[in-house]
Write a protein that holds these residues in place. Structure first.
Motif, PDB file in Angstrom:
ATOM      1  N   THR A  43      -0.133  -5.042 -18.142  1.00 53.63           N
ATOM      2  CA  THR A  43      -0.612  -3.894 -18.933  1.00 53.63           C
ATOM      3  C   THR A  43      -1.643  -3.129 -18.104  1.00 53.63           C
ATOM      4  N   PRO A  44      -1.207  -2.521 -17.013  1.00 48.01           N
ATOM      5  CA  PRO A  44      -2.150  -1.860 -16.105  1.00 48.01           C
ATOM      6  C   PRO A  44      -2.716  -0.575 -16.697  1.00 48.01           C
ATOM      7  N   VAL A  45      -3.860  -0.167 -16.184  1.00 46.72           N
ATOM      8  CA  VAL A  45      -4.434   1.131 -16.533  1.00 46.72           C
ATOM      9  C   VAL A  45      -3.504   2.252 -16.073  1.00 46.72           C
ATOM     10  N   SER A  46      -2.836   2.005 -14.955  1.00 40.08           N
ATOM     11  CA  SER A  46      -1.909   2.994 -14.410  1.00 40.08           C
ATOM     12  C   SER A  46      -0.892   2.277 -13.533  1.00 40.08           C
ATOM     13  N   ARG A  47       0.313   2.821 -13.497  1.00 41.22           N
ATOM     14  CA  ARG A  47       1.324   2.302 -12.571  1.00 41.22           C
ATOM     15  C   ARG A  47       1.297   3.084 -11.254  1.00 41.22           C
ATOM     16  N   ARG A  48       0.248   3.917 -11.063  1.00 42.40           N
ATOM     17  CA  ARG A  48       0.169   4.757  -9.871  1.00 42.40           C
ATOM     18  C   ARG A  48      -1.104   4.533  -9.054  1.00 42.40           C
ATOM     19  N   PHE A  49      -1.888   3.512  -9.429  1.00 44.17           N
ATOM     20  CA  PHE A  49      -3.118   3.224  -8.695  1.00 44.17           C
ATOM     21  C   PHE A  49      -3.309   1.711  -8.606  1.00 44.17           C
ATOM     22  N   TRP A  50      -4.060   1.279  -7.591  1.00 43.43           N
ATOM     23  CA  TRP A  50      -4.197  -0.144  -7.287  1.00 43.43           C
ATOM     24  C   TRP A  50      -5.443  -0.758  -7.921  1.00 43.43           C
ATOM     25  N   ASN A  51      -5.475  -2.078  -7.939  1.00 40.40           N
ATOM     26  CA  ASN A  51      -6.596  -2.845  -8.483  1.00 40.40           C
ATOM     27  C   ASN A  51      -7.585  -3.145  -7.353  1.00 40.40           C
ATOM     28  N   GLU A  52      -8.762  -2.529  -7.418  1.00 37.46           N
ATOM     29  CA  GLU A  52      -9.743  -2.671  -6.338  1.00 37.46           C
ATOM     30  C   GLU A  52     -10.339  -4.069  -6.245  1.00 37.46           C
ATOM     31  N   LEU A  53     -10.046  -4.922  -7.227  1.00 36.38           N
ATOM     32  CA  LEU A  53     -10.557  -6.297  -7.187  1.00 36.38           C
ATOM     33  C   LEU A  53     -10.074  -7.018  -5.931  1.00 36.38           C
ATOM     34  N   TYR A  54      -8.936  -6.577  -5.377  1.00 37.75           N
ATOM     35  CA  TYR A  54      -8.343  -7.271  -4.227  1.00 37.75           C
ATOM     36  C   TYR A  54      -8.563  -6.509  -2.915  1.00 37.75           C
ATOM     37  N   LEU A  55      -9.498  -5.592  -2.907  1.00 34.44           N
ATOM     38  CA  LEU A  55      -9.815  -4.879  -1.677  1.00 34.44           C
ATOM     39  C   LEU A  55     -10.479  -5.852  -0.692  1.00 34.44           C
ATOM     40  N   ASP A  56     -10.065  -5.787   0.551  1.00 29.51           N
ATOM     41  CA  ASP A  56     -10.612  -6.672   1.584  1.00 29.51           C
ATOM     42  C   ASP A  56     -11.898  -6.053   2.128  1.00 29.51           C
ATOM     43  N   ILE A  57     -13.008  -6.462   1.575  1.00 28.60           N
ATOM     44  CA  ILE A  57     -14.297  -5.870   1.919  1.00 28.60           C
ATOM     45  C   ILE A  57     -14.634  -6.080   3.388  1.00 28.60           C
ATOM     46  N   ALA A 103       6.853   8.994  -9.646  1.00 28.51           N
ATOM     47  CA  ALA A 103       5.527   8.748  -9.070  1.00 28.51           C
ATOM     48  C   ALA A 103       5.226   7.257  -8.994  1.00 28.51           C
ATOM     49  N   ALA A 104       5.581   6.504 -10.044  1.00 29.53           N
ATOM     50  CA  ALA A 104       5.330   5.057 -10.041  1.00 29.53           C
ATOM     51  C   ALA A 104       6.155   4.362  -8.960  1.00 29.53           C
ATOM     52  N   LEU A 105       7.413   4.754  -8.808  1.00 33.92           N
ATOM     53  CA  LEU A 105       8.252   4.158  -7.773  1.00 33.92           C
ATOM     54  C   LEU A 105       7.704   4.477  -6.384  1.00 33.92           C
ATOM     55  N   ARG A 106       7.320   5.720  -6.165  1.00 33.54           N
ATOM     56  CA  ARG A 106       6.797   6.090  -4.846  1.00 33.54           C
ATOM     57  C   ARG A 106       5.508   5.349  -4.528  1.00 33.54           C
ATOM     58  N   HIS A 107       4.663   5.174  -5.531  1.00 35.56           N
ATOM     59  CA  HIS A 107       3.414   4.446  -5.324  1.00 35.56           C
ATOM     60  C   HIS A 107       3.703   3.051  -4.783  1.00 35.56           C
ATOM     61  N   HIS A 108       4.662   2.353  -5.373  1.00 37.86           N
ATOM     62  CA  HIS A 108       4.981   0.993  -4.936  1.00 37.86           C
ATOM     63  C   HIS A 108       5.752   0.979  -3.620  1.00 37.86           C
ATOM     64  N   PHE A 151      18.966   5.367 -13.209  1.00 33.02           N
ATOM     65  CA  PHE A 151      19.554   4.730 -12.026  1.00 33.02           C
ATOM     66  C   PHE A 151      19.618   5.724 -10.866  1.00 33.02           C
ATOM     67  N   ALA A 152      19.894   6.976 -11.165  1.00 29.21           N
ATOM     68  CA  ALA A 152      19.930   7.986 -10.105  1.00 29.21           C
ATOM     69  C   ALA A 152      18.561   8.121  -9.439  1.00 29.21           C
ATOM     70  N   VAL A 153      17.495   8.148 -10.239  1.00 29.55           N
ATOM     71  CA  VAL A 153      16.143   8.211  -9.685  1.00 29.55           C
ATOM     72  C   VAL A 153      15.873   6.988  -8.808  1.00 29.55           C
ATOM     73  N   LEU A 154      16.260   5.809  -9.294  1.00 30.39           N
ATOM     74  CA  LEU A 154      16.084   4.582  -8.515  1.00 30.39           C
ATOM     75  C   LEU A 154      16.774   4.676  -7.162  1.00 30.39           C
ATOM     76  N   CYS A 155      18.020   5.154  -7.179  1.00 30.99           N
ATOM     77  CA  CYS A 155      18.794   5.237  -5.944  1.00 30.99           C
ATOM     78  C   CYS A 155      18.146   6.199  -4.953  1.00 30.99           C
ATOM     79  N   VAL A 156      17.671   7.351  -5.435  1.00 31.07           N
ATOM     80  CA  VAL A 156      17.028   8.317  -4.548  1.00 31.07           C
ATOM     81  C   VAL A 156      15.803   7.699  -3.886  1.00 31.07           C
ATOM     82  N   GLU A 157      14.906   7.126  -4.691  1.00 32.21           N
ATOM     83  CA  GLU A 157      13.647   6.613  -4.152  1.00 32.21           C
ATOM     84  C   GLU A 157      13.866   5.380  -3.278  1.00 32.21           C
ATOM     85  N   SER A 158      14.768   4.513  -3.677  1.00 31.23           N
ATOM     86  CA  SER A 158      15.035   3.295  -2.909  1.00 31.23           C
ATOM     87  C   SER A 158      15.578   3.619  -1.528  1.00 31.23           C
ATOM     88  N   MET A 159      16.535   4.546  -1.455  1.00 33.33           N
ATOM     89  CA  MET A 159      17.127   4.880  -0.169  1.00 33.33           C
ATOM     90  C   MET A 159      16.134   5.630   0.718  1.00 33.33           C
TER      91      MET A 159
END
Length: 707
Positions: free
Chosen positions: A238-252, A449-454, A495-503
């Motif tokens: 249940t993320p705040v966003s599917r387009r941004f990362w969790n800074e808890l795991y930033l390598d300080i 946007a969510a697919l591209r982020h990942h 599925f079409a969106v998936l295919c575009v971004e995956s390729m």
């Protein structure tokens, strides 16, 4: 009266994309109540508030299909011109149609289609007037590049715009004889020796460790932005966003700002490693790291602006970045979710001036996480390894995605699952569903946007609850989870969106197709080249004492983050947890333990038949049985095998027990062993060598017998 007994309400609901009945896992048919159907229709934006008030709904449904174009048009790349279905009042097809395609890169293709004498492909009735759907070919569009283009059609004095998705038929594919394996390692579970705790660098550490044994996949749970203080909800699903990362795991330690910030260095030096912790306290760890990260952010923004050119380009390329930072800063200041702000979606709380330093903090941590993950993915790729990430099906109801684009959600309902063998009362997952009608009108931009982020970093992406590409179970607010209703989604478009971004990113796609999955979604997965999942705990030997074999289009695993670990499963520990939390009745407990004893005995017998276990191993311990089962799966045709890091150390505590958010601490278990411990563990090393040997044999067999 319709088959579901709902009469005209049922007919109109079906026409609006609401599935008024469904079949459960045991073959029973469930029909939605009128009140549930009305609630779901209302959440979809349909004009109805009572089952007996159908006039407005009837009019809306009649007018639904008479736009010139559907909001999204899909064209599968085949060397042919794009075909488009155009809906016009009957008789209007005697006049020409003008069309313009604005290509994604800015080019233009246009033309005029002469009056069509061919019969229509469909007929519709709306507003008391018949309409016909004619299929027209857009000459000169046979070489459109894959992507998202703007299609404008004008006819009969009307103009209409649609998103034209030109897509390859397949997502990115593994080589036909590829037989890989890897390790699943939740970052929060790793016993990191550094005082700053687990970080994305640990994913590279996993990669280095398994590379010496032939492993080529590093998998982890979602590492998306989460609420880590107030409100607090650190579930990775249940993320705040599917387009941004969790800074808890930033390598300080890897940030260039640390060397330039005496303040941050002193704060890090003052941190004490919590090596004896058995639970990962997300909130407490965040509060420990936050002052360090804030100091690093101040250092970053104090540097000359000329040093931040790549950062400024990133900001300019994606307007949501600044909006996200302002949203999170407002949340930090109010310590509430946006529904408590009282000003509606997309607006910042009245009377609260967003603290610029807080906003810059969120910009910094996102920029740095993005760079660090890209660096990890690059190092993995240099070793011919892939990062395997997981895309949740939804997002937090008080999160950024729902705030920034509230119109894309079905408010008044939550996503869940119907009753099944594991959850007899059904499930309510608590987050709002995407409104398929609104998403289509928006050209599915949020999914893109969510697919591209990942895929910016992932070489493999698992889609949680792949059924969401076809239908989702909506539970009306205030209703019981068993009273939910399925809503259909535009499968071909998604599925079409998936295919575009995956390729575009050479990212392979795995669909989580466990549990209730329709034949249609499995057929679509096969048609478009998605890999499915095989989980041993759901595919146990039957009376014939034979281990079911994964197929070559599946990713095999013994368990998942939602099941008991292998050692815990053998002991039946999950049964006691489910009884203690009310998921099974006390009277059922004995029977469940007996069923588990039989399942374990059959598994041991089946592995003895394969020769993976010796003749005297009926009472073999979990480690011996685990090694035999992993070797058996590794020798199978499965495209990939994922090994849980918790199974390698025979951990008995599961990361998550679904249905127990308040009764059991989920997503907090820490492994006893560190990566360094695992790398020097002789038994683990021997097991991974067995896995690699069996995978090499499976690869050789696939080369010799491609069938």
């Amino acid at each position: 009266m319709t088959e579901d007994g709902l009469g005209e309400l049922g007919r109109l609901a079906e026409a609006a994309g609401v599935q008024t009945s469904y079949w459960d896992t045991r073959g029973g048919r469930h029909v939605a109540t009128p009140d549930a159907v009305v609630a779901v229709l209302s959440s979809l934006g349909a004009p109805i508030d009572r089952p007996d008030r159908l006039d407005d709904l009837r009019a809306a449904v009649e007018l639904e299909g008479v736009d010139l174009l559907e909001p999204v048009v899909v064209h599968w790349v085949d060397g042919q011109a794009v075909d488009v279905d155009v809906c016009r009042p009957r008789g209007a097809a005697a006049t020409p149609v003008r069309w313009v395609v604005t290509v994604e890169d800015g080019g233009i293709v246009e033309g005029v289609v002469a009056p069509d004498a061919r019969p229509p492909v469909a007929a519709r009735e709306a507003g008391g007037r018949p309409h016909d759907v004619h299929r027209i070919a857009l000459e000169g569009t046979d070489r459109l590049p894959a992507g998202y283009h703007r299609l404008f059609v004008e006819a009969d004095g009307r103009g209409h715009v649609a998103t034209l998705v030109v897509a390859p038929r397949l997502v990115a594919q593994p080589a036909p004889a590829e037989r890989t394996w890897g390790v699943v390692a939740p970052l929060s579970a790793l016993a990191a020796p550094r005082p700053t705790g687990p970080a994305v660098a640990d994913l590279d550490g996993v990669g280095r460790w398994i590379h010496s044994h032939g492993g080529r996949i590093v998998a982890t749970l979602p590492i998306l932005a989460a609420y880590l203080d107030e409100p607090c909800d650190f579930s990775p699903y249940t993320p705040v966003s599917r387009r941004f990362w969790n800074e808890l795991y930033l390598d300080i330690e890897a940030t260039p700002e640390l060397a330039a910030s005496p303040e941050a260095r002193a704060l890090v030096d003052a941190l004490v490693p919590s090596s004896d912790a058995v639970r990962f306290d997300h909130r407490a760890h965040h509060l420990r790291l936050r002052p360090v990260l804030e100091a690093l952010a101040r250092t970053f923004f104090a540097a000359p602006a000329s040093t931040r050119a790549p950062f400024e380009e990133w900001m300019a390329a994606d307007p949501t970045v600044g909006a996200y930072a302002a949203f999170r800063a407002a949340g930090d200041q109010t310590r509430t979710g946006w529904h408590a702000w009282g000003v509606g979606a997309g607006r910042l709380p009245a009377g609260v001036e967003v603290d610029g330093e807080l906003a810059r903090y969120h910009l910094y941590v996102q920029w740095t996480m993005r760079n660090q993950l890209a660096a990890v993915a690059g190092r993995l790729a240099s070793r011919d390894q892939r990062l395997y990430l997981d895309l949740p099906v939804g997002t937090h109801g008080d999160g950024f995605d729902t705030w920034a684009e509230s119109h894309l959600y079905g408010w008044g309902c939550a996503v869940g699952a119907p009753p099944d063998d594991f959850f007899g009362e059904g499930q309510n997952w608590g987050f709002p569903p995407t409104n398929p009608r609104a998403a289509r009108a928006d050209g599915h931009r949020q999914l893109v946007a969510a697919l591209r982020h990942h895929m910016h970093v992932a070489g493999v992406l698992r889609l949680d609850h792949v059924m969401g590409l076809e239908r989702l179970y909506w539970v009306p607010d205030g209703a019981h989870a068993r009273e939910g209703v399925y809503v259909r989604y535009p499968r071909e478009e998604l599925f079409a969106v998936l295919c575009v971004e995956s390729m575009r990113r050479d990212c392979r796609i795995v669909g989580e197709d466990l549990g209730t999955v329709t034949d249609e979604i499995r057929e679509a997965m096969t048609r478009h080249g998605l890999l499915g999942m095989y989980v041993s705990q759901f595919r146990l030997p039957g009376h014939d004492a034979t281990v079911p074999v994964p197929g070559d289009r599946q990713v095999a695993a013994i368990d998942t983050h939602d099941t008991p670990t292998f050692a815990g499963w053998m002991q039946g520990l999950d049964i006691g947890i489910r009884r203690a939390t009310g998921q099974i009745e006390p009277a059922e407990e004995h029977d469940r333990y007996e069923e588990r004893r039989i399942d374990v005995a059959r598994l041991v017998a089946a592995l003895r038949r394969t020769g993976r276990l010796g003749a005297g191993d009926e009472d073999a311990d979990a480690g011996v049985v685990l090694a035999a089962l992993l070797e058996e799966l590794a020798a199978s045709p499965a495209a990939a095998l994922l090994v849980g890091i918790d199974d390698l150390v025979l951990d008995t505590e599961a990361q998550n027990v679904p249905g127990t958010p308040l009764d059991r601490p989920n997503w907090v278990h820490i492994l006893d062993s560190s990566l360094a411990d695992l790398a020097t563990d002789d038994e683990v090393t021997a097991l991974l060598r067995r896995v690699q040997g069996a995978r090499l044999s499976a690869h050789q067999h696939a080369l010799e017998d491609p069938s």
